[in-house]
Design an enzyme around this catalytic site. Structure first.
Site, mmCIF file in Angstrom:
data_model
loop_
_atom_site.group_PDB
_atom_site.id
_atom_site.type_symbol
_atom_site.label_atom_id
_atom_site.label_comp_id
_atom_site.label_asym_id
_atom_site.label_seq_id
_atom_site.Cartn_x
_atom_site.Cartn_y
_atom_site.Cartn_z
ATOM 1 N N ARG A 378 104.409 70.602 74.907
ATOM 2 C CA ARG A 378 104.702 71.917 75.485
ATOM 3 C C ARG A 378 103.902 73.018 74.785
ATOM 4 N NH1 ARG A 378 110.523 72.617 75.149
ATOM 5 N NH2 ARG A 378 110.808 71.832 77.255
ATOM 6 N N SER A 381 99.837 72.198 76.663
ATOM 7 C CA SER A 381 99.425 72.063 78.062
ATOM 8 C C SER A 381 99.577 73.334 78.888
ATOM 9 C CB SER A 381 100.186 70.906 78.715
ATOM 10 O OG SER A 381 101.589 71.091 78.573
ATOM 11 N N VAL A 500 107.958 74.056 85.772
ATOM 12 C CA VAL A 500 107.911 72.726 85.156
ATOM 13 C C VAL A 500 108.115 72.785 83.646
ATOM 14 C CG1 VAL A 500 106.427 71.864 86.985
ATOM 15 C CG2 VAL A 500 105.394 72.777 84.914
ATOM 16 N N GLU A 501 108.364 71.625 83.052
ATOM 17 C CA GLU A 501 108.587 71.458 81.602
ATOM 18 C C GLU A 501 109.677 72.396 81.079
ATOM 19 O OE1 GLU A 501 105.424 71.073 78.823
ATOM 20 O OE2 GLU A 501 104.156 69.965 80.195
ATOM 21 N N GLY A 502 110.761 72.497 81.820
ATOM 22 C CA GLY A 502 111.851 73.394 81.453
ATOM 23 C C GLY A 502 111.685 74.715 82.163
#
Length: 823
Positions: A378, A381, A500-502
């Site tokens: 995280r 990216s 995305v990702e949380g």
């Protein structure tokens, strides 16, 4: 009057000790000495005696350590054990995952700036720079984003082949396994450059190098798994995806309904102990083209084939695509950004235990594995992709605002446009400093759990603001899709990164302060950990030390907040040069204010704070802006304190400090216990809210920087693809920008002749020829104006289509298949 003087002197002495965080013994001695000296000089004997007695009543029991532990700490330990909510295993794992870096100093109320400035300057190696200048540059030159997003809904085959051949999927894999073995900074730089050309391309490259099979295998895989899979992942023979999210478990990953039952079954013609898997996953990037699928599921052993425990917990597996029973669903279509994404399903699919990442002994360790790796992925990216897009917005919008004319004036000169340009420049400066800081933390060996959440949230949110401002400035140019539009697809893709990702709402409301309050606080975690010590004497000793350290910490931050508030943070030794010293002092003030407000919130609200998400989010905002401002100051130092960057630094810094102030004001205004809120306001804002947003004058300087070639603009657009190739409109715009600026005084001479009625022609080219003939402009000036006019015409033009071209192929094919009716 003399009595008041003695009391005041005692308070000042105590406050000075608290401000400088002296020991308890030093405080007692210094305060007693002050009372004696001032009392003697003022002739206030009675007041002196009373104050010394009061001081002794407070100080002596605290200095008698054994007495303090038995009579004060022991009852408080018992009370603390009753009111402290017990952490679940998953919460405990999340708290223990990752490391604490400089964000811990920001939570201390008294940051040690030398610790920040001693960190090595992040730099690419010669090999990494060569990769950026070679394969990355070549890959960007191959990209036609309109073809990718509109015609193919995929990367073309030659791009896929180039990515695999040049090991773009193996950037984080060590060289010993055939990967590139790049630093996190290089990983970030590559993603930034790719995202400046195509979000589809950047997302495709980011996923294998982020949380997924490669990273999990490197940390937890068995030697056999590493030796088999990592070389194949590095050179693209295997394409990975990782299946975590499902319809009923998105952000709440610990409630995964997907399960695996340990049982016996047939595998390769032999009966073996394995797992019967049932799962339903969606939003899985690269799933449609993946050859190996990483999977998170909950593992059960009802027949106790592996041990005495039935519910083994979350477990991770690696499944080849061809595994019988694996179903890769049809593709999702994420907002016209067609990176490969889709669902993965299976029902009663039997696999051997060897598919578990790390082997059977890692069963049930999946949640720990995920949270330990997630912070690293995280941190790189999404912040890198957002930074790359923001850098390109600076290059494109700055150039466009200088080229596009309205009322005979470049639109970048209009104050409304200037305001938007200032946000684009200032927020991009902050974003790149933030993504650089988190990448550097990873390269130092940290697992930055809290900074990665800060970076993910703020980089993507600021990218949304930057994209919005860029679209506003481009106007019709930005909204008409087609091959000439370099803004539209980026604008469409912004919500993907937000989600995305949380999801960002959850990241801000729960994660940043939720993790930071306990992980970064110098005493809270120690107090909680003391409860788990079995030996009572050791438990009491540990708790006592943490408790009284915490009490002193609280008093110190209260005093520091008040003193720095009434002095407008203009006192105290700090870091920086003559220009930035005031910035560091402001951060000292808000660090103390954050620590005070966080302590009071946790102490007064206790476990209820977890459900006060708005308060938690605002406290998290304060920590975030402290971290971001620190990252900007570090970037300024690392780049040699360039004077040209000062408008960018100042704009972004004042924006952060203003947001800090408003976040803390929001905490105090909405604090449910009003008397406590009144006290906090007196300590944090003794003279009210005095911070202001960046001024119009400062914004004008930032707008001027990004609309003309200069060293500050070059630094702001580093790691962007700006080569003026046929496929790169923004690169060609930047190449012609010096000519656009050189043509401006010539245009004024031309317009003077035109408005003076000297030119009789109607077309621009004829008017130029006439102006040259009359001597209003020289032949060279005419050639310059013509060249700029032709170049700008290309950049402000938009696409148009035949209606049939805009219809989807599936619709056209369906129309063609309809039977023809008889007349």
């Amino acid at each position: 009057m003399s009595a008041i003087l003695v009391v005041l002197a005692a308070l000042i002495a105590s406050g000075a000790c608290a401000y400088h965080r002296t020991s308890l013994k030093t405080w007692a001695v210094a305060t007693a000495a002050t009372i004696l000296v001032v009392g003697f000089l003022a002739g206030a004997l009675a007041t002196t005696v009373v104050l010394l007695i009061l001081l002794a009543v407070v100080a002596v029991p605290l200095l008698m350590v054994d007495f303090r532990r038995k009579k004060i700490s022991a009852p408080l330990l018992s009370m603390f054990a009753k009111v402290t909510p017990k952490l679940s295993d998953t919460e405990q794992t999340a708290l223990e995952a990752g490391t604490v870096g400089f964000e811990g100093e920001l939570f201390s109320g008294k940051p040690d700036w030398s610790q920040l400035l001693r960190q090595p300057k992040p730099e690419l190696s010669v090999e990494e720079q060569a990769f950026l200048d070679g394969p990355v540059e070549e890959l960007c030159a191959m990209i036609d984003d309109w073809q990718i997003t509109h015609e193919l809904a995929d990367l073309p085959p030659n791009v896929w082949e180039f990515i695999k051949k040049n090991k773009f999927f193996g950037m984080i894999i060590p060289k010993s396994y055939g990967g590139l073995g790049f630093s996190a900074l290089a990983h970030s730089a590559v993603l930034q450059k790719l995202s400046s050309m195509s979000q589809t391309l950047a997302s495709t490259v980011a996923v294998p190098n982020s949380l997924g099979p490669g990273e999990l295998l490197m940390h937890y895989g068995s030697d056999e798994q590493k030796n088999h899979f990592l070389p194949r992942l590095a050179d693209g023979r295997e394409i990975p995806c990782f299946a975590l999210t499902g319809p009923y478990a998105g952000s709440d990953a610990t409630s995964i309904p997907d399960f695996g039952i340990v049982t016996k079954g047939m595998w390769n013609g032999e009966e073996t102990v394995g797992i019967r898997l049932t799962f339903d996953k969606r939003y899985i990037t690269l799933a449609p083209v993946a050859t190996i699928v990483g999977l998170a599921f909950r593992m059960y052993d009802p027949d106790k084939l592996l041990g005495d425990k039935e519910d083994l917990g979350i477990t991770l597996a690696l499944l080849p695509r061809e595994t019988p029973g694996m179903q890769i669903g049809r593709r999702h279509f994420p907002l016209n950004t067609p990176f490969q994404n889709g669902p993965v399903h299976a029902k009663d699919m039997f696999v051997p235990l060897s598919v578990l990442i790390g082997g059977p002994h890692m069963a049930g360790q999946g949640w720990r594995m995920l949270v330990e790796c997630l912070s690293v992925g995280r941190a790189i990216s999404l912040p890198s992709n957002a930074t790359g897009a923001s850098r390109m917005a600076v290059a494109a919008t700055g150039a466009y605002a200088r080229m596009r004319k309205q009322f005979g004036l470049a639109i970048g000169r209009f104050e409304g446009v200037e305001e938007a340009l200032a946000r684009i420049g200032g927020l991009t400066y902050a974003t790149q400093a933030l993504s650089r800081a988190t990448a550097a933390a990873v390269d130092r060996g940290e697992k930055p759990a809290v900074p990665s959440a800060i970076a993910k949230y703020h980089a993507t949110e600021w990218c949304r603001q930057i994209a919005s401002d860029a679209m506003d400035i481009h106007g019709g140019k930005g909204v008409i899709l087609g091959p000439k539009n370099y803004m539209g697809r980026g604008w469409q893709s912004v919500p993907i990164a937000i989600t995305v990702e949380g999801a960002n709402i959850m990241t801000r409301s729960l994660m940043i302060f939720g993790q930071g309050a306990i992980r970064c606080h110098p005493y809270v975690l120690k107090e909680m950990q003391a409860l788990n010590i079995v030996d009572y004497r050791e438990r009491l000793t540990t708790f006592d030390k943490a408790l009284f350290g915490h009490i002193g910490f609280g008093f110190s931050n209260a005093v520091r907040s008040f003193v720095l508030g009434i002095t407008a943070a203009k006192i105290g030794d700090t870091a920086g040069d003559a220009y930035t010293r005031r910035f560091y002092r402001k951060l000292n003030r808000y660090s103390a204010a954050l620590a005070l407000c966080a302590d009071v919130s946790m102490g007064v609200l206790g476990g209820k704070l977890k459900f006060k998400e708005k308060l938690s989010a605002r406290l998290g905002d304060t920590l975030s802006y402290l971290y971001i401002a620190s990252a900007m100051l570090k970037r300024y130092e690392d780049t040699g304190r360039p004077e040209a960057d000062r408008p960018l630094l100042a704009w972004a810094f004042h924006e952060c400090v203003w947001k800090m102030q408003m976040a803390l004001d929001g905490v105090i205004r909405n604090f449910p216990v009003r008397p406590v809120a009144w006290l906090l306001r007196a300590l944090v804002f003794p003279f009210g809210r005095r911070e202001v947003p960046p001024s119009d004058r400062l914004g004008r300087r930032v707008a001027a920087l990004i609309t003309a070639p200069n060293e500050a603009r070059d630094r702001l657009t580093t790691w962007s693809y700006l080569t003026p190739t046929a496929n790169n409109t923004v690169g060609r715009m930047n190449a012609i920008l010096p000519d656009v600026i050189a043509a401006e005084p010539v245009e004024r001479k031309f317009l003077k002749a035109f408005k003076g009625g000297q030119l009789r022609s109607h077309t621009y080219n004829e008017q130029l020829a006439e102006a040259e003939k009359l001597g209003a402009i020289t032949p060279a000036e005419r050639e310059l104006l013509q060249r700029v006019r032709d170049g700008v015409a290309e950049f402000i033009s938009v696409d148009d289509f035949d209606s049939e071209e805009l219809r989807a192929n599936v619709v056209r094919n369906a129309e063609a298949m309809k039977p023809v009716r008889a007349a």
